[in-house]
Design an enzyme around this catalytic site. Structure first.
Site, PDB file in Angstrom:
ATOM      1  N   SER A 119     -10.668  15.096  27.962  1.00 17.14           N
ATOM      2  CA  SER A 119     -11.459  14.256  27.324  1.00 17.14           C
ATOM      3  C   SER A 119     -11.275  13.009  27.970  1.00 17.14           C
ATOM      4  O   SER A 119     -10.473  12.531  29.255  1.00 17.14           O
ATOM      5  CB  SER A 119      -9.460  14.002  26.242  1.00 17.14           C
ATOM      6  OG  SER A 119     -10.131  12.847  25.753  1.00 17.14           O
ATOM      7  N   TYR A 143      -0.562  12.996  24.149  1.00 20.83           N
ATOM      8  CA  TYR A 143      -2.010  14.010  24.760  1.00 20.83           C
ATOM      9  C   TYR A 143      -2.829  13.962  25.422  1.00 20.83           C
ATOM     10  O   TYR A 143      -3.493  14.746  26.383  1.00 20.83           O
ATOM     11  CB  TYR A 143      -2.548  14.142  23.434  1.00 20.83           C
ATOM     12  CG  TYR A 143      -4.048  14.800  23.938  1.00 20.83           C
ATOM     13  CD1 TYR A 143      -4.579  15.779  23.601  1.00 20.83           C
ATOM     14  CD2 TYR A 143      -5.548  13.920  23.446  1.00 20.83           C
ATOM     15  CE1 TYR A 143      -5.301  16.883  23.480  1.00 20.83           C
ATOM     16  CE2 TYR A 143      -6.722  14.586  23.838  1.00 20.83           C
ATOM     17  CZ  TYR A 143      -6.001  16.225  23.570  1.00 20.83           C
ATOM     18  OH  TYR A 143      -8.331  15.831  23.954  1.00 20.83           O
ATOM     19  N   LYS A 147      -4.132  15.923  29.705  1.00 20.38           N
ATOM     20  CA  LYS A 147      -5.118  16.240  30.259  1.00 20.38           C
ATOM     21  C   LYS A 147      -5.422  16.170  31.384  1.00 20.38           C
ATOM     22  O   LYS A 147      -5.763  16.286  32.815  1.00 20.38           O
ATOM     23  CB  LYS A 147      -6.150  15.805  28.941  1.00 20.38           C
ATOM     24  CG  LYS A 147      -6.380  16.142  28.146  1.00 20.38           C
ATOM     25  CD  LYS A 147      -6.345  17.809  27.906  1.00 20.38           C
ATOM     26  CE  LYS A 147      -7.295  18.406  26.025  1.00 20.38           C
ATOM     27  NZ  LYS A 147      -7.005  20.076  26.748  1.00 20.38           N
TER      28      LYS A 147
HETATM   29  C1  WQD Z   1     -12.920   6.776  15.547  1.00 23.82           C
HETATM   30  C2  WQD Z   1     -12.839   5.870  14.815  1.00 23.82           C
HETATM   31  C3  WQD Z   1     -11.001   4.877  15.083  1.00 23.82           C
HETATM   32  C4  WQD Z   1     -10.424   7.446  11.681  1.00 23.82           C
HETATM   33  C5  WQD Z   1     -10.068  10.532  19.796  1.00 23.82           C
HETATM   34  C6  WQD Z   1      -8.583  10.811  20.172  1.00 23.82           C
HETATM   35  C7  WQD Z   1      -9.929  12.347  21.603  1.00 23.82           C
HETATM   36  C8  WQD Z   1     -10.816  12.978  21.316  1.00 23.82           C
HETATM   37  C9  WQD Z   1     -11.017  12.808  20.658  1.00 23.82           C
HETATM   38  C10 WQD Z   1      -9.965  14.910  20.589  1.00 23.82           C
HETATM   39  C11 WQD Z   1     -11.770   4.510  15.759  1.00 23.82           C
HETATM   40  C12 WQD Z   1     -12.051   5.325  13.765  1.00 23.82           C
HETATM   41  C13 WQD Z   1     -10.628   6.680  12.400  1.00 23.82           C
HETATM   42  C14 WQD Z   1     -10.124   6.522  10.651  1.00 23.82           C
HETATM   43  C15 WQD Z   1     -11.273   5.020  10.789  1.00 23.82           C
HETATM   44  N1  WQD Z   1      -9.725  14.394  21.349  1.00 23.82           N
HETATM   45  N2  WQD Z   1     -11.358   5.745  12.274  1.00 23.82           N
HETATM   46  N3  WQD Z   1     -10.269   6.115  10.041  1.00 23.82           N
HETATM   47  O1  WQD Z   1      -9.527   7.972  18.744  1.00 23.82           O
HETATM   48  O2  WQD Z   1     -12.213   7.982  19.334  1.00 23.82           O
HETATM   49  O3  WQD Z   1     -10.150  10.103  19.480  1.00 23.82           O
HETATM   50  O4  WQD Z   1     -10.053  12.183  18.956  1.00 23.82           O
HETATM   51  O5  WQD Z   1      -9.241  15.441  20.433  1.00 23.82           O
HETATM   52  O6  WQD Z   1      -9.178  11.448  23.038  1.00 23.82           O
HETATM   53  O7  WQD Z   1      -8.193  10.160  21.406  1.00 23.82           O
HETATM   54  O8  WQD Z   1     -11.520   9.853  17.275  1.00 23.82           O
HETATM   55  O9  WQD Z   1     -11.974  10.200  14.979  1.00 23.82           O
HETATM   56  O10 WQD Z   1      -9.877   9.410  15.281  1.00 23.82           O
HETATM   57  O11 WQD Z   1     -11.839   7.874  16.224  1.00 23.82           O
HETATM   58  O12 WQD Z   1     -11.435   3.730  11.157  1.00 23.82           O
HETATM   59  O13 WQD Z   1      -9.510   7.732   8.626  1.00 23.82           O
HETATM   60  O14 WQD Z   1     -12.874   6.063  14.138  1.00 23.82           O
HETATM   61  O15 WQD Z   1     -10.488   3.591  14.612  1.00 23.82           O
HETATM   62  O16 WQD Z   1     -12.526   3.975  16.155  1.00 23.82           O
HETATM   63  P1  WQD Z   1     -10.843   8.355  19.153  1.00 23.82           P
HETATM   64  P2  WQD Z   1     -11.324   9.330  16.001  1.00 23.82           P
END
Ligand code: WQD
Length: 330
Positions: A119, A143, A147
């Protein structure tokens, strides 16, 4: 053309099941090993499914020997960032302990190539964007630490044994099969695309945008959203590269293009043909402002490039989640 099957651990999960399809499309046989704790039996399609745990070394040894397996794609792991902070022991046991057991049993039984589901979060808050594979490891969650630990295990394994590997650092996987047949589970997700979809299609939970005061073009975070089928093809390319003599390395898998949270929501509003309501709330702790992939290594080493962007991601996700919403209606 290889005739022995590829062992895919976690092949009944989201990215795993898409990769099983990509391997089949490339003419490869597959054996899936999955506990089905989170995976979906139906997503495995016509591959052989063995229900079991990667930590079960006797099982892994038998599987590898019985099928003369030399190649493994290793997905099986827990993947919720918030849950990993609440239950660190479970994550270390399953993700790290399971991988150590798998790698040693597989290596002793004759496996020489492994592709690992890593990741971009191993880098944490990136020192610069686009993020290269040279950025120092600095995980910001249990998490991500699990990794990073497995990447290091594999680096030492590659230096000291015949088992060579590619750790693929996924950016933000999203989307579903273009034919609508398989996709993501939205029941316990914390990821943006499924959460926007659930809020639009079912009305709950209401959508929140975490942070609108970031130093980005519209104040919301920038991420590199990569279509799951593009991601799946990267695993096939990594296996082919190892087959041609490639040595242990890590490779980013992203599009090289970043989208803001507001841009993702606007793209989903377009495909849904309606406005998407959301509440602007404070920043989510640990979220980097902006991250997207440097993808030169994927292109130069693996000959891999993303073929799809945000429009294909949201269109395929919309078809998939619309079906889930219909099926879950009483
Ligand atoms: C994306 C953007 C949030 C939800 C994480 C893990 C990474 C990977 C994928 C795997 C961010 C914003 C999110 C919401 C929002 N892993 N957001 N409202 O955090 O980039 O990555 O997931 O398995 O390892 O760290 O992905 O989809 O959670 O967020 O505003 O309800 O959307 O703040 O900017 P992230 P995400």
């Amino acid at each position: 053309m290889r005739t022995t099957p590829v062992l895919v651990t976690g092949g009944a999960g989201y990215i795993g099941s898409h990769t099983v399809r990509a391997l089949h499309a490339a003419g490869r046989d597959v054996v899936v090993l999955d506990t089905l704790e989170h995976g979906d039996r139906a997503a495995v399609s016509d591959a052989e499914l063995v229900v079991g745990d990667v930590a079960d070394q006797a099982l892994v040894t038998d599987l590898v020997r019985d099928h003369a397996i030399t190649e493994v794609v290793h997905f099986a792991a827990y993947k919720s960032v918030p849950e990993s902070m609440e239950q660190p022991g479970r994550y270390f046991d399953n993700n790290v302990g399971g991988s150590i057991a798998l790698v040693s049993a597989a290596r002793d039984a004759g496996v020489t190539s492994l592709v690992f589901s890593s990741s971009c979060s191993v880098v944490g808050n990136p020192p610069e964007v686009p993020v290269t594979e040279e950025a120092p490891l600095d995980p910001e969650s249990v998490y991500a630490e699990t990794k990073a630990m497995v990447e290091r295990l594999l680096a030492w394994t590659g230096r000291t044994t015949d088992l060579q590997s590619v750790s693929l650092r996924y950016f933000n996987a999203a989307g579903a099969a273009m034919d609508g047949s398989i996709g993501e589970d939205w029941s316990s997700t914390t990821n943006l695309v499924p959460l926007v979809m659930r809020s639009v299609l079912t009305g709950s939970p209401p959508l929140q945008v975490f942070g609108t005061d970031y130093p980005t073009r519209d104040g919301t975070c920038i991420r590199d959203y990569i279509h799951v089928d593009d991601l799946a093809r990267a695993h096939v390319a990594a296996l082919d590269w190892l087959d041609e003599g490639g040595r242990t390395t890590v490779v980013n898998v992203g599009t090289g293009v970043g989208s803001t949270v507001r841009e993702v929501i606007a793209a989903i509003a377009d495909v849904a043909g309606r406005d998407v309501d959301y509440e602007e709330v404070g920043r989510r702790p640990g979220d980097p402002a902006a991250t997207w992939a440097a993808n030169d290594r994927a292109r130069d080493l693996l000959g891999w490039e993303a073929t799809m962007g945000l429009p294909e991601i949201v269109a395929s996700a919309w078809s998939w989640f619309s079906r889930l919403a219909e099926e879950s209606q009483p």
